[in-house]
Design a protein around this motif. Structure first.
Motif, mmCIF file in Angstrom:
data_model
loop_
_atom_site.group_PDB
_atom_site.id
_atom_site.type_symbol
_atom_site.label_atom_id
_atom_site.label_comp_id
_atom_site.label_asym_id
_atom_site.label_seq_id
_atom_site.Cartn_x
_atom_site.Cartn_y
_atom_site.Cartn_z
ATOM 1 N N ALA A 93 45.210 44.061 58.053
ATOM 2 C CA ALA A 93 44.113 43.907 58.987
ATOM 3 C C ALA A 93 42.586 44.026 58.273
ATOM 4 C CB ALA A 93 44.476 45.513 59.946
ATOM 5 N N ASP A 94 42.575 44.709 57.003
ATOM 6 C CA ASP A 94 41.297 45.386 56.499
ATOM 7 C C ASP A 94 41.302 44.204 55.345
ATOM 8 O OD1 ASP A 94 43.629 46.468 54.831
ATOM 9 O OD2 ASP A 94 42.478 48.592 54.955
ATOM 10 N N ALA A 95 42.241 43.672 55.259
ATOM 11 C CA ALA A 95 41.891 42.647 54.266
ATOM 12 C C ALA A 95 42.773 41.790 53.153
ATOM 13 C CB ALA A 95 42.574 44.160 52.656
ATOM 14 N N LEU A 96 42.106 40.617 52.993
ATOM 15 C CA LEU A 96 42.223 39.721 52.715
ATOM 16 C C LEU A 96 43.402 39.740 51.553
ATOM 17 C CD1 LEU A 96 39.387 37.823 51.977
ATOM 18 C CD2 LEU A 96 40.403 37.806 53.815
ATOM 19 N N ARG A 97 44.591 39.211 51.368
ATOM 20 C CA ARG A 97 45.693 39.250 50.327
ATOM 21 C C ARG A 97 45.886 37.985 49.842
ATOM 22 N NH1 ARG A 97 50.133 40.041 52.142
ATOM 23 N NH2 ARG A 97 51.219 41.565 51.046
ATOM 24 N N VAL A 98 45.570 37.804 48.216
ATOM 25 C CA VAL A 98 45.508 37.021 47.255
ATOM 26 C C VAL A 98 46.515 36.810 46.278
ATOM 27 C CG1 VAL A 98 44.328 35.155 46.221
ATOM 28 C CG2 VAL A 98 43.115 36.857 47.427
ATOM 29 N N ALA A 99 47.538 35.544 46.149
ATOM 30 C CA ALA A 99 48.629 36.143 45.416
ATOM 31 C C ALA A 99 47.294 35.902 43.669
ATOM 32 C CB ALA A 99 49.278 35.214 45.133
ATOM 33 N N CYS A 100 48.116 36.445 42.821
ATOM 34 C CA CYS A 100 47.825 36.912 41.723
ATOM 35 C C CYS A 100 48.432 37.028 40.714
ATOM 36 C CB CYS A 100 46.362 37.768 41.679
ATOM 37 S SG CYS A 100 46.735 39.054 41.634
ATOM 38 N N GLY A 101 48.121 36.777 39.330
ATOM 39 C CA GLY A 101 48.948 37.199 38.113
ATOM 40 C C GLY A 101 49.743 35.996 37.722
ATOM 41 N N ALA A 102 50.449 35.560 36.792
ATOM 42 C CA ALA A 102 50.175 34.428 35.789
ATOM 43 C C ALA A 102 50.887 33.889 36.559
ATOM 44 C CB ALA A 102 51.732 34.649 34.697
ATOM 45 N N ASN A 103 52.413 34.252 37.353
ATOM 46 C CA ASN A 103 53.255 34.008 38.586
ATOM 47 C C ASN A 103 53.271 33.488 40.207
ATOM 48 O OD1 ASN A 103 55.469 32.498 36.127
ATOM 49 N ND2 ASN A 103 55.548 35.304 35.813
ATOM 50 N N GLY A 104 51.557 34.440 40.153
ATOM 51 C CA GLY A 104 51.640 34.681 41.258
ATOM 52 C C GLY A 104 52.439 35.704 42.305
ATOM 53 N N LYS A 105 53.090 36.827 40.922
ATOM 54 C CA LYS A 105 53.936 37.413 42.165
ATOM 55 C C LYS A 105 53.421 39.120 42.314
ATOM 56 C CE LYS A 105 57.566 34.631 42.147
ATOM 57 N NZ LYS A 105 57.804 34.313 43.330
ATOM 58 N N GLU A 106 51.453 38.842 41.942
ATOM 59 C CA GLU A 106 51.655 40.002 42.334
ATOM 60 C C GLU A 106 50.226 39.387 43.345
ATOM 61 O OE1 GLU A 106 49.268 42.657 39.125
ATOM 62 O OE2 GLU A 106 50.502 41.267 37.207
ATOM 63 N N VAL A 107 49.275 40.632 44.169
ATOM 64 C CA VAL A 107 48.325 40.445 44.911
ATOM 65 C C VAL A 107 47.243 41.370 44.662
ATOM 66 C CG1 VAL A 107 48.318 41.347 47.362
ATOM 67 C CG2 VAL A 107 50.722 40.651 46.446
ATOM 68 N N LEU A 108 46.106 40.944 45.096
ATOM 69 C CA LEU A 108 44.712 41.987 45.103
ATOM 70 C C LEU A 108 44.223 41.509 46.444
ATOM 71 C CD1 LEU A 108 42.679 42.275 43.456
ATOM 72 C CD2 LEU A 108 41.453 39.874 43.870
ATOM 73 N N ARG A 109 43.733 42.531 47.185
ATOM 74 C CA ARG A 109 43.580 43.048 48.050
ATOM 75 C C ARG A 109 41.685 43.132 47.798
ATOM 76 N NH1 ARG A 109 45.339 45.975 52.699
ATOM 77 N NH2 ARG A 109 43.762 47.147 51.927
ATOM 78 N N VAL A 110 41.226 41.880 48.798
ATOM 79 C CA VAL A 110 40.078 41.783 48.897
ATOM 80 C C VAL A 110 39.877 41.943 49.814
ATOM 81 C CG1 VAL A 110 37.913 40.410 48.954
ATOM 82 C CG2 VAL A 110 40.012 39.928 48.034
ATOM 83 N N THR A 111 38.816 43.582 49.779
ATOM 84 C CA THR A 111 38.330 45.173 51.338
ATOM 85 C C THR A 111 36.935 44.322 51.827
ATOM 86 O OG1 THR A 111 37.501 46.148 49.830
ATOM 87 C CG2 THR A 111 40.363 45.894 50.955
ATOM 88 N N ARG A 112 35.839 43.257 50.627
ATOM 89 C CA ARG A 112 34.562 42.892 51.465
ATOM 90 C C ARG A 112 34.103 41.815 50.738
ATOM 91 N NH1 ARG A 112 31.037 46.195 53.967
ATOM 92 N NH2 ARG A 112 28.145 45.223 53.282
#
Length: 329
Positions: free
Chosen positions: A273-292
């Motif tokens: 609801a409050d963030a874009l969620r982007v797959a990240c890390g070498a295998n896409g197994k981590e998540v970056l929450r972009v809040t602005r």
């Protein structure tokens, strides 16, 4: 304090203006201000004084703006001011040895790091980007090297996982002002012990560039979040969305969810609801929450507002990045 010191102040940006303010509120006498020549700024490219010059003129201080201090006439002009000491903060001009030797008490620099870590141009941003647990300011006796002089006084500041480059800039600017007054008070009285910088732990804070702000989503989430915070408010981290620049102003590591699809790094996952969620890390197994974030032609917005207004642009499965060059300013 035995007596107030006569001080030449040399600096240019807002960071330096905070130290000038502190000196003007102290018992020491600022007798001259050196700053960079006026530069074109704004849409009209009008010549604009530096923040330090503007502050100096407000207080009726004499202002000098030589293009270089290597010139013998400029050096003679500085010597004629007859100051005890010179304080240098983000001035932007090289001080040759001849200038360093002019004030009887030498030249002091306020450097925005805990030396010898982060010598160089961008210590504030590099400390955050590297995930350092602390930063601070060092009052240094200047020599001919790049931030290599002996240390006179240090003030430390813990860093948390939410601080941005702008936040740290402002805190260290204020801390630097307090520290230089303390140092001058001591030098005017009992003195300070100069400690040579250790050879271990030397790192260099390379100048920032706009191109460096491009995000590589194969990096770990913690490193990406640190970079986004470090580059806020300049040069701002960025990626591409449908070939257009998307600027990332705030981000934090996130958690994977059961319904997250397998995805390559840089792929948009189901949004919060409050963030874009982007797959990240070498295998896409981590998540970056972009809040602005900021779309082209728009202003920075909370992710919640972006999703409410332009949610169709952030559909699950959309790939961020690409080969187009960023064009936003």
């Amino acid at each position: 304090m035995t007596r107030p010191l006569r001080v030449i102040f040399a600096g240019t940006p807002d960071f330096a203006a905070a130290s000038l303010d502190a000196l003007l509120s102290s018992e020491h006498q600022v007798v001259a201000v050196y700053t960079q020549p006026d530069r074109p700024a704004g849409r009209g490219r009008k010549l604009t004084p530096s923040p330090v010059k503007a502050r100096a003129l407000e207080h009726g201080l004499p202002v000098y703006q030589p293009a270089s201090l290597k010139d013998a006439d400029a050096q003679a002009e500085l010597a004629a001011i007859d100051a005890d000491i010179m304080v240098v903060v983000a001035y932007g001009l090289l001080l040759p040895q001849a200038v360093l030797d002019i004030p009887p008490m030498g030249c002091l620099n306020i450097h925005a790091s805990l030396l010898p870590r982060w010598r160089g141009a961008a210590p504030i941003q590099r400390a955050i980007e590297a995930g350092d647990s602390q930063s601070g300011v060092t009052i240094m006796q200047m020599d001919a090297g790049l931030d290599t002089g002996a240390m006179l006084l240090e003030r430390r500041l813990p860093l948390d996982a939410s601080i941005t480059g702008g936040d740290l800039h402002d805190r260290l600017a204020a801390l630097g002002g307090e520290a230089i007054v303390t140092a001058l008070d001591a030098l005017a009285g009992p003195g300070l012990t100069a400690t040579p910088q250790p050879q271990d732990g030397v790192t260099y804070a390379a100048k920032l560039s706009k191109a460096e702000g491009e995000v590589d989503f194969t990096a770990p989430a913690a490193a990406l979040a640190a970079k986004v915070r470090a580059f806020n408010p300049w040069p701002v981290a960025w990626t591409r969305l449908a070939g257009e620049p998307l600027r990332l102003w705030l981000a934090e590591p996130g958690q994977t969810q059961a319904d997250d699809p397998d995805a390559a790094p840089g792929t948009l996952l189901p949004a919060a609801a409050d963030a874009l969620r982007v797959a990240c890390g070498a295998n896409g197994k981590e998540v970056l929450r972009v809040t602005r974030a900021q779309l082209p032609g728009g202003k920075p917005l909370a992710a919640r507002d972006l999703l409410n207004a332009r949610g169709e642009r952030f559909a699950t499965g959309t790939q961020l990045g690409g080969n187009n060059q960023e064009t936003s300013s």
